[in-house]
Write an enzyme that holds these catalytic residues in place. Structure first.
Site, PDB file in Angstrom:
ATOM      1  N   CYS A 108       0.722  -1.285   0.067  1.00 17.10           N
ATOM      2  CA  CYS A 108      -0.039  -0.054  -0.100  1.00 17.10           C
ATOM      3  C   CYS A 108       0.917   1.379   0.079  1.00 17.10           C
ATOM      4  O   CYS A 108       1.580   1.434   1.130  1.00 17.10           O
ATOM      5  CB  CYS A 108      -0.764  -0.098   1.188  1.00 17.10           C
ATOM      6  N   CYS A 111      -0.335   4.429   2.606  1.00 21.46           N
ATOM      7  CA  CYS A 111      -0.337   4.081   3.916  1.00 21.46           C
ATOM      8  C   CYS A 111      -0.116   2.769   4.282  1.00 21.46           C
ATOM      9  O   CYS A 111       1.014   2.323   4.157  1.00 21.46           O
ATOM     10  CB  CYS A 111      -1.779   4.534   4.687  1.00 21.46           C
ATOM     11  N   SER A 112      -1.209   1.667   4.877  1.00 18.94           N
ATOM     12  CA  SER A 112      -0.932   0.362   5.061  1.00 18.94           C
ATOM     13  C   SER A 112      -2.121  -0.489   5.072  1.00 18.94           C
ATOM     14  O   SER A 112      -2.380  -1.247   5.650  1.00 18.94           O
ATOM     15  CB  SER A 112      -0.453   0.394   6.524  1.00 18.94           C
ATOM     16  N   CYS A 113      -2.863  -0.176   3.901  1.00 15.15           N
ATOM     17  CA  CYS A 113      -3.923  -0.899   3.733  1.00 15.15           C
ATOM     18  C   CYS A 113      -3.769  -2.387   3.231  1.00 15.15           C
ATOM     19  O   CYS A 113      -2.789  -2.640   2.773  1.00 15.15           O
ATOM     20  CB  CYS A 113      -4.849  -0.349   2.447  1.00 15.15           C
TER      21      CYS A 113
END
Length: 200
Positions: A108, A111-113
Site C-alpha cells: 500500500c 499508507c498500510s491498507c
C-alpha cells in the site's frame, strides 16, 4: 510493473481524524477509552494469518473454490466466514495467483491498507516508507532482501492496495505435498507468502 487501484487516502490525516473522533466520543461520554480498547481488541481477535492460510489451502485442494476465489475473492472468502463484519461490506478482496512465470507482491504505497482479517496485524516493515516506496521501483531487489531470489525470467507484478480494494497472494503449492490434507497444507502457509515477500 505496478497494478491495482490507488485510493485517495493519507495515513497521517486519517490518524488525526480518528484521534479527534476518539476524543469527542470520550468527552461527550458516548464511549470510554477502555470500551474503545475492548472493541479494538475484539476486532483484532478475529484477525489472523491462519484465516488466510485456510483460504489458500482450500484453493489448493478444491479447484472449484480456487476458480471462485480468483473470480471474486470477497464472495469466496465469505464462504469461509472471513469477510463477515463491517469491513466486508465496503472492502473488495482481489486474490492474485503466483505461477511458474509470474510472482505477485502486495503493498500500500500511501499508507498500510491490508486484508487484516486474513493476515492478522500488518508487520512493521509493511508500513515502513522504505518498503512502500522501494517495492514499486525495485521489487526484485526488495524481494532478494527478504531472501526470495526469483529467476530473471519471472515477471514480478506489484499490486497497490487501497481503502476499497485489498489483495491476497495465492502462493504456489509446494512440491511433494500431494498427500497432505487441507489442515496440514494450511500449516505450511506463511503470512509473508500471502503478501508475496516469500515463497513456500
Amino acid at each position: 510493473m505496478t497494478s491495482g487501484e490507488t485510493g485517495h487516502h493519507d495515513d497521517a490525516a486519517i490518524s488525526r481524524k480518528v484521534r479527534r473522533l476518539e476524543t469527542l466520543l470520550e468527552e461527550r461520554g458516548v464511549l470510554s477509552g477502555g470500551a474503545l480498547d475492548e472493541a479494538i481488541d475484539a476486532f483484532l481477535s478475529g484477525a489472523s494469518p491462519a484465516h488466510g492460510a485456510r483460504v489458500v489451502a482450500r484453493a489448493w485442494t478444491d479447484p472449484g473454490y480456487r476458480a471462485r476465489l480468483l473470480a471474486d475473492g470477497t464472495a469466496a472468502v465469505r464462504e469461509l466466514g472471513f469477510m463477515d463484519g463491517p469491513e466486508g461490506s465496503y472492502q473488495r478482496l482481489r486474490v492474485v495467483e503466483n505461477t511458474e512465470s509470474v510472482h505477485n507482491v502486495i503493498v500500500c504505497t500511501l499508507c498500510s491498507c491490508y486484508p487484516l482479517r486474513l493476515l492478522g496485524p500488518s508487520p512493521s516493515w509493511y508500513k515502513s516508507e522504505a518498503y512502500r516506496s522501494r517495492v514499486v521501483r525495485e521489487p526484485r531487489a526488495v524481494l532478494a532482501e527478504f531472501g526470495l531470489d526469483l529467476p530473471t525470467a519471472t515477471e514480478i507484478t506489484v499490486w497497490d492496495s487501497s481503502a476499497e480494494t485489498r489483495y491476497l497472494v495465492l502462493p504456489r503449492r509446494p512440491s511433494g505435498t500431494d498427500g497432505l490434507d487441507e489442515e496440514a497444507l494450511a500449516r505450511l502457509v506463511t503470512r509473508n507468502a500471502m503478501i508475496g515477500t516469500a515463497a513456500l
